[in-house]
Design a protein around this motif. Structure first.
Motif, mmCIF file in Angstrom:
data_model
loop_
_atom_site.group_PDB
_atom_site.id
_atom_site.type_symbol
_atom_site.label_atom_id
_atom_site.label_comp_id
_atom_site.label_asym_id
_atom_site.label_seq_id
_atom_site.Cartn_x
_atom_site.Cartn_y
_atom_site.Cartn_z
ATOM 1 N N ALA A 7 0.826 -1.204 0.000
ATOM 2 C CA ALA A 7 0.000 0.000 0.000
ATOM 3 C C ALA A 7 0.860 1.254 0.000
ATOM 4 O O ALA A 7 0.560 2.231 -0.705
ATOM 5 N N ARG A 8 1.927 1.257 0.797
ATOM 6 C CA ARG A 8 2.827 2.422 0.825
ATOM 7 C C ARG A 8 3.482 2.641 -0.531
ATOM 8 O O ARG A 8 3.567 3.774 -1.014
ATOM 9 N N ILE A 9 3.930 1.554 -1.161
ATOM 10 C CA ILE A 9 4.551 1.673 -2.486
ATOM 11 C C ILE A 9 3.538 2.199 -3.507
ATOM 12 O O ILE A 9 3.865 3.049 -4.351
ATOM 13 N N ALA A 10 2.300 1.697 -3.410
ATOM 14 C CA ALA A 10 1.262 2.145 -4.352
ATOM 15 C C ALA A 10 0.989 3.640 -4.199
ATOM 16 O O ALA A 10 0.872 4.370 -5.188
ATOM 17 N N TRP A 11 0.891 4.123 -2.946
ATOM 18 C CA TRP A 11 0.658 5.547 -2.730
ATOM 19 C C TRP A 11 1.835 6.388 -3.203
ATOM 20 O O TRP A 11 1.646 7.482 -3.748
ATOM 21 N N MET A 12 3.054 5.880 -3.022
ATOM 22 C CA MET A 12 4.230 6.604 -3.493
ATOM 23 C C MET A 12 4.237 6.709 -5.010
ATOM 24 O O MET A 12 4.577 7.762 -5.580
ATOM 25 N N LEU A 13 3.848 5.632 -5.687
ATOM 26 C CA LEU A 13 3.807 5.670 -7.150
ATOM 27 C C LEU A 13 2.679 6.558 -7.660
ATOM 28 O O LEU A 13 2.811 7.196 -8.712
ATOM 29 N N ALA A 14 1.561 6.585 -6.930
ATOM 30 C CA ALA A 14 0.423 7.398 -7.369
ATOM 31 C C ALA A 14 0.550 8.857 -6.971
ATOM 32 O O ALA A 14 -0.185 9.701 -7.492
ATOM 33 N N LEU A 15 1.485 9.173 -6.067
ATOM 34 C CA LEU A 15 1.594 10.538 -5.559
ATOM 35 C C LEU A 15 1.844 11.581 -6.649
ATOM 36 O O LEU A 15 1.199 12.648 -6.635
ATOM 37 N N PRO A 16 2.734 11.356 -7.629
ATOM 38 C CA PRO A 16 2.910 12.379 -8.690
ATOM 39 C C PRO A 16 1.629 12.652 -9.461
ATOM 40 O O PRO A 16 1.298 13.817 -9.731
ATOM 41 N N ALA A 17 0.885 11.597 -9.798
ATOM 42 C CA ALA A 17 -0.375 11.793 -10.529
ATOM 43 C C ALA A 17 -1.401 12.521 -9.667
ATOM 44 O O ALA A 17 -2.147 13.375 -10.157
ATOM 45 N N ILE A 18 -1.442 12.184 -8.371
ATOM 46 C CA ILE A 18 -2.385 12.850 -7.466
ATOM 47 C C ILE A 18 -2.052 14.328 -7.351
ATOM 48 O O ILE A 18 -2.945 15.190 -7.363
ATOM 49 N N MET A 19 -0.765 14.655 -7.256
ATOM 50 C CA MET A 19 -0.364 16.055 -7.159
ATOM 51 C C MET A 19 -0.707 16.813 -8.435
ATOM 52 O O MET A 19 -1.191 17.956 -8.379
ATOM 53 N N LEU A 20 -0.457 16.196 -9.588
ATOM 54 C CA LEU A 20 -0.816 16.851 -10.850
ATOM 55 C C LEU A 20 -2.322 17.059 -10.948
ATOM 56 O O LEU A 20 -2.782 18.124 -11.395
ATOM 57 N N LEU A 21 -3.097 16.055 -10.544
ATOM 58 C CA LEU A 21 -4.553 16.186 -10.569
ATOM 59 C C LEU A 21 -5.021 17.300 -9.651
ATOM 60 O O LEU A 21 -5.922 18.080 -10.005
ATOM 61 N N PHE A 22 -4.388 17.413 -8.498
ATOM 62 C CA PHE A 22 -4.809 18.434 -7.536
ATOM 63 C C PHE A 22 -4.464 19.835 -8.030
ATOM 64 O O PHE A 22 -5.308 20.742 -8.012
ATOM 65 N N PHE A 23 -3.212 20.020 -8.494
ATOM 66 C CA PHE A 23 -2.755 21.367 -8.841
ATOM 67 C C PHE A 23 -3.259 21.837 -10.205
ATOM 68 O O PHE A 23 -3.417 23.047 -10.418
ATOM 69 N N PHE A 24 -3.510 20.912 -11.135
ATOM 70 C CA PHE A 24 -3.878 21.327 -12.495
ATOM 71 C C PHE A 24 -5.332 21.043 -12.850
ATOM 72 O O PHE A 24 -5.780 21.456 -13.920
ATOM 73 N N VAL A 25 -6.089 20.345 -11.985
ATOM 74 C CA VAL A 25 -7.508 20.082 -12.259
ATOM 75 C C VAL A 25 -8.374 20.578 -11.101
ATOM 76 O O VAL A 25 -9.217 21.459 -11.284
ATOM 77 N N LEU A 26 -8.179 20.010 -9.926
ATOM 78 C CA LEU A 26 -9.058 20.339 -8.809
ATOM 79 C C LEU A 26 -8.887 21.784 -8.345
ATOM 80 O O LEU A 26 -9.873 22.500 -8.146
ATOM 81 N N LEU A 27 -7.650 22.222 -8.186
ATOM 82 C CA LEU A 27 -7.402 23.586 -7.712
ATOM 83 C C LEU A 27 -7.922 24.640 -8.693
ATOM 84 O O LEU A 27 -8.562 25.621 -8.275
ATOM 85 N N PRO A 28 -7.673 24.495 -10.017
ATOM 86 C CA PRO A 28 -8.263 25.472 -10.948
ATOM 87 C C PRO A 28 -9.785 25.489 -10.931
ATOM 88 O O PRO A 28 -10.396 26.557 -11.069
ATOM 89 N N VAL A 29 -10.418 24.313 -10.762
ATOM 90 C CA VAL A 29 -11.881 24.279 -10.704
ATOM 91 C C VAL A 29 -12.384 25.056 -9.496
ATOM 92 O O VAL A 29 -13.340 25.846 -9.589
#
Length: 307
Positions: free
Chosen positions: A22-44
């Protein structure tokens, strides 16, 4: 003593392994989550907040105006006109491109020879830049030297001013939209047709489905349910988001006959610099997309057969 012993005992290896994964999965998904947050959710979120302000680019101060921007949209003739034009455009482009995409895909799938050539030829409009192709379409729709009016003159019919007349400009842009979208829908339908087991057609023929039409409605159409749902969703979304052809060929004219919703948002935000008002339009646009997606899945998903 028992509690101390239980604490001293090593953890369950299976539980430790799952936690490590689970920790490895979250670490791998973290870049995509950050991009989604800063470039999709935050602008909305920023657009939603700005929609309640009178913010204009170049002015240092702004204030919250509540629902004033949304109230102005109701009486804004330009907004209502662009919303109507977008609806007409989507009502033409989406169903026609879906039908053409399915028809072309079935013709290519039934043709053994030159299949790769036809796939490439019909997919070229998708890979082409519409801005680069605008010159070609401008020539084709030219009222005096365009080939479309030349063909009409050979038949003894008067050729209209395709892009210069309020009565024909939106239909001319719809033709370009169909040309641009049909190839992409074809590729999606081809993928769905390839995934259908050939044994189903043989079984349908044994059961009495002798004609191609019977086999289509008995096997092909039900098995294409998930693909069709996805194609309908993508086609309507892309049709509502039309912008490039309007910006390149007509600039919303003549007399706002081809002004669509995204072009109006662009004009308000980047030409008139009324960011707060443009943000309110954007929120309405996003709500329209959400409602369309919800209705599609409510109406179509229950009729889809997943395998």
């Amino acid at each position: 003593m028992a509690s101390v012993a239980s604490i001293a005992m090593p953890r369950d290896p299976a539980v430790a392994h799952r936690r490590s994964e689970a920790r490895i999965a979250w670490m791998l998904a973290l870049p995509a989550i950050m991009l989604l947050f800063f470039f999709v959710l935050l602008p909305v979120v920023a657009v939603i907040i700005l929609g309640f302000t009178n913010f204009e680019l170049g002015y240092g101060q702004f204030r919250f105006v509540g629902f004033e921007n949304y109230a102005n949209l109701i009486t804004d003739r330009t907004f209502r006109k662009s919303l109507w034009n977008t609806s007409i455009y989507a009502a033409i482009v989406a169903p026609v491109s879906i039908f053409l995409g399915l028809t072309i895909a079935m013709l290519i799938e039934s043709e053994a020879s030159a299949r790769s050539f036809f796939r490439t030829a019909y997919f070229l409009p998708v890979a082409s830049l519409i801005v680069a192709m605008a010159t070609v379409w401008q020539y084709m729709f030219h009222p005096t030297i365009g080939p479309l009016n030349a063909l009409l003159s050979l038949a003894g019919l008067p050729g209209p001013n395709w892009l210069g007349s309020s009565g024909t400009v939106l239909y001319s842009l719809s033709i370009i939209g169909v040309w641009q979208s049909a190839g992409f829908n074809m590729v999606l339908f081809l993928a769905g047709l390839t995934a259908i087991p050939r044994e189903l057609y043989a079984a349908a023929e044994v059961d009495g489905a002798r004609s191609a039409v019977d086999r289509f409605f008995l096997v092909t159409w039900p098995m294409l349910g998930p693909t069709t749902l996805f194609v309908v969703t993508i086609s309507i979304t892309n049709a509502v988001k039309v912008f490039e052809t309007v910006k390149t060929l007509t600039e919303g004219g003549p007399n706002k006959a081809s002004e669509v919703l995204l072009f109006t948002i662009y004009q308000e935000g980047f030409v008139y610099l009324r960011v707060g008002y443009a943000s309110a339009m954007t929120v309405v646009f996003l709500l329209i997309l959400v409602v369309l997606m919800f209705l599609q899945y409510r109406l179509l998903d229950r009729r889809v057969h997943y395998t």
